[in-house]
Enzyme design. Structure first.
Site, PDB file in Angstrom:
ATOM      1  CB  CYS A   1      -9.571 -27.175  93.413  1.00  0.00           C
ATOM      2  SG  CYS A   1      -9.395 -28.122  95.089  1.00  0.00           S
TER       3      CYS A   1
ATOM      4  CG  HIS B   1     -11.505 -30.826  92.434  1.00  0.00           C
ATOM      5  ND1 HIS B   1     -10.454 -30.376  92.004  1.00  0.00           N
ATOM      6  CD2 HIS B   1     -12.543 -30.151  91.310  1.00  0.00           C
ATOM      7  CE1 HIS B   1     -10.480 -29.452  91.103  1.00  0.00           C
ATOM      8  NE2 HIS B   1     -11.991 -29.541  90.511  1.00  0.00           N
TER       9      HIS B   1
ATOM     10  CG  ASP C   1     -13.240 -27.936  87.996  1.00  0.00           C
ATOM     11  OD1 ASP C   1     -12.749 -26.867  88.669  1.00  0.00           O
ATOM     12  OD2 ASP C   1     -13.255 -29.222  87.997  1.00  0.00           O
TER      13      ASP C   1
END
Length: 723
Positions: free
Chosen positions: A458, A502, A518
Site C-alpha cells: 500500500c 494501511h 486509495d
C-alpha cells in the site's frame, strides 16, 4: 543437630510447675514451607521478568539457586537425623549480616544511578524486588516471614501495571492467593492441603464484596509516575514511513485496538482508521509536516469536541454522527485511531489541524476513549496558502520521471478529477501487482517502482500517487493508519491488528476539500472491500509459516471459534474493568447520587439495606440456634493450634486419645486441662449431647472454655519465664 521440640523449663511457683515446652527465639519451619517460599518467590518475580535489568535478573537467579541448594542440604540432613513427620528447623545462615547490609546499600546505590535510564517507575520496581530477594536471606522470626509474604504480594500485583489482560490478571490473583496460603500453612501446619485451600477460598469469597465496593467507589487517583517511554517498546506505526515499512508490519498478529459501535457496523470499505498525516517528503521518507528528523512535532492542535468543530471554519459538519468506543493497546506513542471526521468530548484527547486525534501523553497502558465521527463532513473547504505550499512541495532530484509524468498529465487534463481517474485507471489496467514481498528499490526510488518493478504494497502505491499528484499541481498528502478489522460476533466488536496497517492518499479539490483516494482499491479491490485477497492471504500464510508458527492449527474452525470466545471475554474485561477510568467513575458516582435524591430510589436503597440486615440477622440467629456441637470441635482444633505454636504439634496419625496420652506423659502439668478438652471432643465424636438440657450443655461448654484459658495462660507464662 535439629533441636528437640520439647525441653524442661524452670519450675515456677503458682504457675507452670514442671512444664516442659520449648520456646525458641528463632522461627522454625518445615522444608515444605521453605521450598514453598522459594517457589512463590520465583513465580512472583517471573511476572515482572520482562521489565528487569539484566544485572538484577542474574542476581535474583543466583540468590534463588543458592538458597535452594542450602535448604535442600539442610532438609536432607534433618531427615537423616529425625524420624518425626514434621521436621522443623531454623533457616540456615547463608550470608553474614554485614554482607547483606553491604549488598543492600550497594544495590540501592546502583538502582539510583541507573534511575536515569530506568525511569522512576522501573527504579521503584527494581528496589522492591531487590529488597524481596535479600529478605529471603534473613527469615529469623515471624515478623520476617510476614514481611517476605507481603513483599511477594506487592511484587506480583505490580506486574498489573504493565499487563492487564483478564488471563494474566487471573494468574496474578491465583499467585496472590498462593502467597496467602503460606501464612495459612504457618498457622495450621497439620491441616490437609484441601482443608487449607477451602479456608483460603472462603476468605477470598468474603473479601469479594468489599473489593467490588472499593473498586467502584474509591477515588482513582492519578499515579505520580509514568510507565517509561522506551524507544524499543514502541509498537505499531511509526511517525516516519519509508517504502516497505508497512509491508513488514503487515506480518504482525499483534492487536492494535478494538472498536465497539453503538449502532450498526459500517462496511469494511468504510473502515479507514486515520492515525497520522504525512505531508513532508524528502524523496525517501514521509514525515509529518513541520517536523524534521530528531525534532518534535510542530503541528498545531486544539480541542476535539464537536462544539469546537462547529465553530471552526476548517471543517463543515454534515450528516449524522457515528458513535463508537475505541480501546487502544499500549503503543508508547501518542496518536489515536478514528474514522473521519472524528470528535471526542474527553479532556485528555486533542485533535491536530490535519484532523488526526492524539492523546495528551504517552499510551503506556490500555486506553479507552469515546468517539463520534461524521463521514460526510467536508475537511478544509478552503485551503490556506501555507497548507497548499506544503502539500505541493517536491524533491525533484530523486524521481525525475514521475515529475515529468505529472507535468505531462497536467497538460493533458485540466480537470483534477479526470486526471486522478486516469492515474487510477493505469494502476488498474496495467501490470501493477499488490504483494507483501515487493522487490527492493534503489534508494527507495518511486521512479523505479512506478515504471519498472510495478510490484508493491500500500505505501508504494500511496507514495507514488501522492508524488504524482503534487507533480501535476494537485495538493496531496499521505495518510497512514489501519484499514478494516476482524468482527467478533461473540462480543459484537471489531479487532484491528497490526497486519491491518494501511496507507492511502488525500487530495484537495475545490469545494470538496480533502478527499480520500486509495490507489490500493484500483490495484487490489478485494483488499479494500473485504480484507486480504486470496493471493495476499497465501503470501501471508507462506511468510508466517515456520517450525513453530502453528499456521495449520490457526486455520482450523474449532480453533477460530475458541479464540473468538476467549477474545470476547478479554474484551469485556478490558472494556468494563480496565476501562473504568477516573472520568467514568465520576460519571457513575454522579448518576448514583442523582438517583438517590429521588424519593423512590431512596426507598429502594433503604429497603435493600434492610433486606441485607435481615439476612445477616437471620443467618446469625440460625447459627446461634444450631446445636453447638461444632463449638466443641472448634475449641479442640483451637487448642491443637495453640499447642502447635509452642512446638507440641499433633501428628496426623495420632488419634485424639493417643495425643491425650502423649501430653499426659510428656507434659503432666498441661494434662489436666487438656484432658478435659480432649474428653469433650471424644464425647462429641462417639456419644450424643441430645439427652441433656441446653443449660447443662452450656455449663459443659463453659467448663471446656475455662480449661482452654488456663492452658493458654500456662503456656504463655512458660514462654515469659524463658524470655
Amino acid at each position: 543437630m535439629i533441636k528437640t521440640t520439647i525441653q524442661t523449663l524452670k519450675q515456677k511457683p503458682k504457675a507452670s510447675k514442671g512444664l516442659k515446652v520449648i520456646v525458641e527465639h528463632k522461627l522454625k519451619l518445615n522444608s515444605k514451607m521453605y521450598f514453598g517460599l522459594l517457589f512463590f518467590q520465583l513465580l512472583n518475580l517471573l511476572t515482572l521478568v520482562q521489565q528487569f535489568n539484566v544485572a538484577y535478573l542474574l542476581f535474583a537467579l543466583f540468590a534463588l539457586i543458592l538458597q535452594f541448594t542450602v535448604h535442600f542440604r539442610a532438609s536432607r540432613k534433618a531427615s537423616s537425623i529425625s524420624n518425626q513427620a514434621l521436621i522443623l528447623y531454623s533457616a540456615p545462615k547463608i550470608l553474614p549480616s554485614w554482607l547483606i547490609l553491604l549488598l543492600a546499600v550497594s544495590g540501592s546505590v546502583a538502582i539510583a544511578v541507573a534511575g536515569q535510564t530506568l525511569g522512576l517507575l522501573l527504579s521503584m520496581i527494581h528496589l522492591l524486588c531487590f529488597a524481596y530477594s535479600l529478605k529471603m536471606f534473613e527469615i529469623t522470626s515471624r515478623k520476617d516471614l510476614y514481611q517476605l509474604v507481603v513483599l511477594g504480594i506487592f511484587v506480583a500485583t505490580s506486574s498489573l501495571i504493565f499487563i492487564q489482560s483478564i488471563y494474566f490478571s487471573i494468574a496474578v490473583i491465583i499467585l496472590v492467593l498462593g502467597n496467602f496460603w503460606i501464612l495459612i500453612n504457618l498457622f495450621t501446619p497439620t491441616l490437609q492441603v484441601s482443608v487449607q485451600a477451602k479456608l483460603l477460598a472462603k476468605l477470598s469469597v468474603f473479601s469479594v464484596p468489599l473489593a467490588v465496593i472499593l473498586f467502584v467507589t474509591f477515588p482513582k487517583l492519578s499515579p505520580f509516575w509514568q510507565v517509561p517511554n522506551v524507544e524499543s517498546a514502541k509498537v505499531g506505526l511509526s511517525d516516519s514511513v519509508k517504502i516497505g515499512d508497512i509491508a513488514q508490519l503487515a506480518l504482525s498478529d499483534e492487536l492494535a485496538f478494538r472498536v465497539s459501535f453503538q449502532n450498526n457496523n459500517p462496511k469494511h470499505a468504510q473502515l479507514y482508521w486515520r492515525a497520522m498525516v504525512l505531508d513532508d517528503f524528502d524523496g525517501v521518507t514521509w514525515r509529518q509536516g513541520g517536523r524534521k528528523k530528531g525534532q518534535q512535532n510542530n503541528h498545531e492542535h486544539g480541542s476535539a469536541s464537536i462544539s469546537h468543530a462547529n465553530s471552526s471554519t476548517d471543517v463543515e459538519i454534515n450528516g449524522t454522527g457515528l458513535s463508537y468506543q475505541v480501546i487502544a493497546e499500549p503503543s508508547f506513542q501518542s496518536w489515536l485511531f478514528a474514522l473521519d471526521f472524528a470528535t471526542s468530548e474527553q479532556g485528555n484527547i486533542a485533535q491536530r489541524n490535519d484532523y488526526a486525534l492524539f492523546y495528551r501523553g504517552i499510551i503506556s497502558q490500555t486506553l479507552s476513549y469515546q468517539v463520534t465521527s461524521y463521514p460526510e463532513a467536508i475537511l478544509a473547504p478552503k485551503l490556506t496558502q501555507e497548507s497548499r505550499a506544503l502539500n505541493l512541495t517536491l524533491s525533484s532530484d530523486n524521481n525525475p520521471k514521475l515529475l515529468a509524468k505529472g507535468e505531462q498529465l497536467r497538460q493533458q487534463y485540466s480537470d483534477d478529477s479526470q486526471l486522478i481517474n486516469h492515474v487510477l485507471a493505469e494502476f488498474n489496467q496495467k501490470d501493477y501487482f499488490y504483494t507483501l514481498q515487493p522487490p527492493r528499490l534503489n534508494n527507495n526510488s518511486l521512479d523505479e517502482f512506478y515504471f519498472d518493478t510495478q510490484a508493491g504494497f500500500c505505501e508504494h502505491y500511496a507514495s507514488s500517487f501522492t508524488y504524482l499528484m503534487r507533480a501535476a499541481g494537485i495538493p496531496a498528502r499521505m495518510v497512514v493508519g489501519y484499514l478494516g478489522g476482524e468482527f467478533n460476533s461473540s462480543g459484537n466488536y471489531l479487532s484491528v491488528y497490526q497486519r491491518n496497517a494501511h496507507a492511502w492518499s488525500e487530495v484537495w479539490l475545490p469545494e470538496s476539500g480533502w478527499q480520500r483516494v486509495d490507489p490500493t482499491a484500483a490495484v487490489d479491490p478485494e483488499r479494500v472491500e473485504s480484507g486480504f485477497s486470496n493471493n495476499l492471504m497465501q503470501e501471508y500464510n507462506h511468510l508466517s509459516s515456520g517450525l513453530f508458527s502453528m499456521q495449520a492449527l490457526r486455520s482450523m474452525w474449532w480453533y477460530k471459534q475458541l479464540k473468538m470466545q476467549i477474545d470476547a471475554i478479554d474484551y469485556q474485561w478490558t472494556r468494563w474493568v480496565i476501562g473504568y477510568t477516573g472520568q467514568k467513575q465520576s460519571r457513575v458516582m454522579a448518576k448514583l447520587l442523582a438517583s438517590l435524591k429521588e424519593g423512590k430510589n431512596i426507598f429502594y436503597f433503604i429497603l435493600t439495606l434492610i433486606v441485607i440486615a435481615l439476612f445477616v440477622y437471620v443467618y446469625k440467629s440460625v447459627k446461634v440456634k444450631q446445636r453447638t456441637d461444632d463449638k466443641i470441635k472448634a475449641l479442640y482444633l483451637k487448642t491443637l493450634a495453640l499447642l502447635a505454636q509452642h512446638n507440641l504439634a499433633k501428628v496426623k496419625s495420632m488419634t485424639a486419645q493417643q495425643f491425650d496420652d502423649f501430653i499426659a506423659k510428656t507434659q503432666p502439668d498441661l494434662s489436666e486441662d487438656f484432658s478435659i478438652i480432649s474428653r469433650g471432643f471424644t464425647q462429641l465424636a462417639y456419644q450424643s449431647f441430645d439427652g441433656i438440657s441446653q443449660q447443662a450443655y452450656n455449663n459443659h461448654l463453659a467448663k471446656l472454655q475455662t480449661s482452654y484459658r488456663r492452658l493458654r495462660w500456662q503456656l504463655w507464662l512458660a514462654k515469659l519465664s524463658i524470655n
